[in-house]
Design a protein around this motif. Sequence first.
Motif, PDB file in Angstrom:
ATOM      1  N   LEU A 252     -22.462 101.148   8.970  1.00  0.00           N
ATOM      2  CA  LEU A 252     -22.108 101.155   7.549  1.00  0.00           C
ATOM      3  C   LEU A 252     -22.737 102.392   6.925  1.00  0.00           C
ATOM      4  O   LEU A 252     -23.961 102.541   6.932  1.00  0.00           O
ATOM      5  CB  LEU A 252     -22.637  99.874   6.875  1.00  0.00           C
ATOM      6  N   ALA A 253     -21.891 103.278   6.432  1.00  0.00           N
ATOM      7  CA  ALA A 253     -22.410 104.497   5.804  1.00  0.00           C
ATOM      8  C   ALA A 253     -21.501 104.876   4.651  1.00  0.00           C
ATOM      9  O   ALA A 253     -20.271 104.854   4.786  1.00  0.00           O
ATOM     10  CB  ALA A 253     -22.474 105.630   6.830  1.00  0.00           C
ATOM     11  N   GLN A 254     -22.070 105.216   3.570  1.00  0.00           N
ATOM     12  CA  GLN A 254     -21.343 105.611   2.355  1.00  0.00           C
ATOM     13  C   GLN A 254     -20.215 104.642   1.999  1.00  0.00           C
ATOM     14  O   GLN A 254     -19.093 105.049   1.696  1.00  0.00           O
ATOM     15  CB  GLN A 254     -20.780 107.029   2.519  1.00  0.00           C
ATOM     16  N   GLY A 255     -20.523 103.380   2.133  1.00  0.00           N
ATOM     17  CA  GLY A 255     -19.547 102.367   1.736  1.00  0.00           C
ATOM     18  C   GLY A 255     -18.464 102.097   2.771  1.00  0.00           C
ATOM     19  O   GLY A 255     -17.594 101.248   2.558  1.00  0.00           O
ATOM     20  N   ILE A 256     -18.484 102.806   3.876  1.00  0.00           N
ATOM     21  CA  ILE A 256     -17.449 102.596   4.900  1.00  0.00           C
ATOM     22  C   ILE A 256     -18.052 101.889   6.109  1.00  0.00           C
ATOM     23  O   ILE A 256     -18.981 102.405   6.748  1.00  0.00           O
ATOM     24  CB  ILE A 256     -16.823 103.941   5.340  1.00  0.00           C
ATOM     25  N   ALA A 257     -17.537 100.697   6.382  1.00  0.00           N
ATOM     26  CA  ALA A 257     -17.977  99.961   7.571  1.00  0.00           C
ATOM     27  C   ALA A 257     -17.046 100.349   8.714  1.00  0.00           C
ATOM     28  O   ALA A 257     -15.839 100.140   8.622  1.00  0.00           O
ATOM     29  CB  ALA A 257     -17.902  98.467   7.305  1.00  0.00           C
TER      30      ALA A 257
END
Length: 721
Positions: A8-13
Amino acid sequence: MHTIKYELAQGIATITFDEEGSPVNTMCEQWQKELTEVTAQVVKDKDAIKGILLASNKSTFFAGADLKGTMRLQASDAPRVFREIEQTKKNFRTLETLGKPVVSCLNGTALGGGWEVALVGHYRVAVDNPKIQFGLPEITLGLIPGASGITKMTRLLGLLGAQPYIIEAKLFSPAQALELGLVHELVHDAGDLRAAALAWIDRHASGDAPAHHPWDDKNYKMPGGTPSNPKIAGMLSVAPAVLRHKTRGLYPAPEYALAAMVEGAQVDFDTALRIESRYLAKLIVSPVAKNMINTFFFNMNAIKSGQSRPKDVPRYKPQKVGILGAGMMGGGIAYVQASRGLPTVLRDVTLEKAQAGKNYSVKITQPRVEQGRMNPHDQAELLARITPSESVQALQGCDLIIEAVFENRELKARVTQEAEPMLAPGGFFASNTSTLPITGLAKASKRPEKFVGIHFFSPVDKMKLVEIIRGKQTDDETVARAFDYVQSIGKIPIVVNDSRGFFTSRVFGTFVMEGAAMIGEGIPAAVVEQAGIQAGMPVGPLAVLDETALSLSVHVLDQTRTDYRAEGGTYIATPGELLVERMVKEFDRNGRAAGGGFYEYPKEAGAKKFLWPQLKTLFERPDAQWNLQELKDRLLYRQAVETARCLAENVLTTVHDANIGSIFGIGFPGWTGGAMQFIYGTGIDAFFHRAEVLAGKYGNGFAVSPAVKDAVRRFEPRYET
Ligand SMILES: NC(=O)c1ccc[n+]([C@@H]2O[C@H](COP(=O)([O-])OP(=O)(O)OC[C@H]3O[C@@H](n4cnc5c(N)ncnc54)[C@H](O)[C@@H]3O)[C@@H](O)[C@H]2O)c1
């Protein structure tokens, strides 16, 4: 985790499938478990998630079910399978109903369970490569797309529209998927997938409705209508009968798939998923599914990957191949070669005959050109690859020469000696004989180690199998090259050792002769034909005998008698052979090409063949008794016993060659998984027992000797992890 990576990074899973130690992703037990864990994590992270990506770290997206695991299932495992598949679908549902946009990044092929994983994404982006395949091939393995494939494809395409992709297992490319609305965007390169997915998530985030699938929309309507629509209802009232006509009741999977489609279309989405799971759980532990997976997946892969090909011989591709004899077989082989881009010299005794052989390619391609299915330029190129000739010199420089002249030893010896010197250095020679032992034919050759049998089947353009026969002296390099040649023209090679009738002709002979023997017992011909059809053979034994010519069988019988005599023995003909001999020698019934055999062939246009009425008066006995199941058993057991004998005698050396050869060369029914799998699927002991009973009633053809029993046990396939 060992099969899935979660980030999960910058709102993207990002959920990346990457099964450890495997070239492809499968729905193995570990994956199922980890998907549950990942799904729980996604739910926990929900507030931090803007969008979800499904991706793969393999060259393909996802391969589908773990078929080895499937092969180990027992009937008692069905309830557990049901629970597991329900859990996986619950995970799918959790992801797709979370209110977050989900995008499937399809970098490569996604088949079966793989396509069902792809369908979790609300938005599906794929690499635009025609080599990538999508779709649901489950039916071809005796299964159904039960991980939501049936329910979703039916809701996406409608009850009519989805049928080809579910029941006929039609696959599609990314471009076709786009046209069907099954994929939403194409990109040129796998490196572009993520950006396209993120762009959609951004665009989507600005919309008002949370991301959802069409079927989760309250205004959703099934394309074409549900079964309550009179048009659909009309179609559905005949569909089961049409399907039954095709499956003959031997293949449960397409029938279950249709049932799941129709029943699922009348209930809410989640109930539809459950219906699908029930049908899958029932099927997946069934013998037919195991038979089909064993053969159409594992055995076929064994052949494709060259398990019967001698190792340590470099891959080979002939540049020019000559064919001697432009008859039915020669003309067919020339067409297949030319259609695969292989320059071909077609030689017969006169240029006219050679031309006639080439004309076969015109006959096949012309209707395609006229119907717009083939480009005239491609046709011209294909035809230009075939050089017809009456001269042996035209064969100069061929890497391979295949003789397909009349089935006559002396003639075959003569053409071998004439043509062999024309081979390019290092080239090899093959015979397309269907019955004459290769070791004997190789005696005419100066280099018997470079002489091999390459046995095509008729009609060559349709029949996929080619039987490669290793003579006593044939070397590994020649067998490997023959194997590569066969694969290069798109056919399926099996490799067998030399013997009378090799494998396929020998076993085929037992099928037709068992049918003929039944006629000799006074059983009506129509019953005999029905037994063949109902057992799942493509046509009845008498119809096939007519097609291949009764006279040919008698010719082979006479030849066998002569050969036995030459070896100091006596050949004892079987009851079936004696009956066919009477048909030819007493009643002049030689087969279809000669005007009639077991059937009459009326000349009037459109008139159908019918059984020769005299069969009734000549052979039928009013007091004859029969049991249809026993007749069906005789036709299949007789072939299976002969196949097992071929294994015991080292004519066959692998079970995969036996199974694939019997299905694609002889027409042994697909539901059995082939002639050896028929034994394993029946259960070895149950098979031996039934064979013994049949041997007691119908003779030695069914007898299974201790050596054969031993071979059957020794070759039993195992499905270790
Ligand atoms: N028909 C089948 O179903 C089938 C299947 C597999 C294998 N075969 C085998 O294939 C071979 C050919 O069978 P077919 O059905 O095509 O026969 P066919 O009778 O249709 O053709 C044989 C051709 O060989 C030609 N020929 C004869 N002498 C020749 C020579 N010296 N040089 C070049 N050509 C010569 C003939 O003119 C004829 O055109 C046989 O060995 C047969 O057993 C046949």
